[in-house]
Design a protein around this motif. Sequence first.
Motif, PDB file in Angstrom:
ATOM      1  N   UNK A  12      31.713   9.993 -12.836  1.00  0.00           N
ATOM      2  CA  UNK A  12      32.096   9.253 -14.042  1.00  0.00           C
ATOM      3  C   UNK A  12      33.459   9.744 -14.532  1.00  0.00           C
ATOM      4  N   UNK A  13      33.626  11.054 -14.585  1.00  0.00           N
ATOM      5  CA  UNK A  13      34.894  11.623 -15.052  1.00  0.00           C
ATOM      6  C   UNK A  13      36.042  11.290 -14.102  1.00  0.00           C
ATOM      7  N   UNK A  14      35.775  11.294 -12.818  1.00  0.00           N
ATOM      8  CA  UNK A  14      36.810  10.913 -11.856  1.00  0.00           C
ATOM      9  C   UNK A  14      37.262   9.467 -12.103  1.00  0.00           C
ATOM     10  N   UNK A  15      36.347   8.628 -12.536  1.00  0.00           N
ATOM     11  CA  UNK A  15      36.685   7.243 -12.839  1.00  0.00           C
ATOM     12  C   UNK A  15      37.574   7.093 -14.061  1.00  0.00           C
ATOM     13  N   UNK A  38      28.882   9.939 -26.456  1.00  0.00           N
ATOM     14  CA  UNK A  38      28.192   8.659 -26.616  1.00  0.00           C
ATOM     15  C   UNK A  38      28.514   7.717 -25.462  1.00  0.00           C
ATOM     16  N   UNK A  39      29.769   7.681 -25.075  1.00  0.00           N
ATOM     17  CA  UNK A  39      30.168   6.826 -23.954  1.00  0.00           C
ATOM     18  C   UNK A  39      29.474   7.270 -22.664  1.00  0.00           C
ATOM     19  N   UNK A  40      29.407   8.550 -22.469  1.00  0.00           N
ATOM     20  CA  UNK A  40      28.805   9.071 -21.247  1.00  0.00           C
ATOM     21  C   UNK A  40      27.298   8.836 -21.216  1.00  0.00           C
ATOM     22  N   UNK A  41      26.631   9.088 -22.322  1.00  0.00           N
ATOM     23  CA  UNK A  41      25.184   8.878 -22.334  1.00  0.00           C
ATOM     24  C   UNK A  41      24.846   7.393 -22.272  1.00  0.00           C
ATOM     25  N   UNK A  42      25.710   6.550 -22.821  1.00  0.00           N
ATOM     26  CA  UNK A  42      25.497   5.098 -22.711  1.00  0.00           C
ATOM     27  C   UNK A  42      25.588   4.641 -21.264  1.00  0.00           C
ATOM     28  N   UNK A  43      26.316   5.401 -20.463  1.00  0.00           N
ATOM     29  CA  UNK A  43      26.440   5.096 -19.044  1.00  0.00           C
ATOM     30  C   UNK A  43      25.253   5.660 -18.250  1.00  0.00           C
ATOM     31  N   UNK A  44      24.292   6.243 -18.955  1.00  0.00           N
ATOM     32  CA  UNK A  44      23.087   6.748 -18.311  1.00  0.00           C
ATOM     33  C   UNK A  44      23.182   8.179 -17.815  1.00  0.00           C
ATOM     34  N   UNK A  45      24.180   8.907 -18.267  1.00  0.00           N
ATOM     35  CA  UNK A  45      24.353  10.288 -17.832  1.00  0.00           C
ATOM     36  C   UNK A  45      23.526  11.243 -18.682  1.00  0.00           C
ATOM     37  N   UNK A  46      23.182  12.374 -18.107  1.00  0.00           N
ATOM     38  CA  UNK A  46      22.381  13.393 -18.778  1.00  0.00           C
ATOM     39  C   UNK A  46      23.099  13.910 -20.029  1.00  0.00           C
TER      40      UNK A  46
END
Length: 100
Positions: A12-15, A38-46
């Motif tokens: 995700x971060x590489x993106x 919030x953006x990361x967890x919305x993407x389904x990340x831990x």
Amino acid sequence: MNRDQLRAIMEFLQGKVHLTDPPAEGEVAVGFDAPTVEEMTSAGLDAEGCLQILAADWWDEMVEDVVETPEMCEPDDSPEQVLEYARDVVAEYVRKRATL
């Protein structure tokens, strides 16, 4: 956070690494759009893993190294190569410094 969750965060971060408008013709510039938890967890990340990575003491150094990647590249490296190198910087930081 397990290995798969860490790998997902890293990808995700590489993106978030992208080419930007260069300061001068013939140069390559790289940007990094730092995400929020919030953006990361919305993407389904831990969530716990996201908090750990974003609050890490090496986070700012990683972002700086990503943006400075073109300075370390050869003048004849293509923009796509430079972008790949910058994304590799993210992977190296996460692999070497994040804890499971």
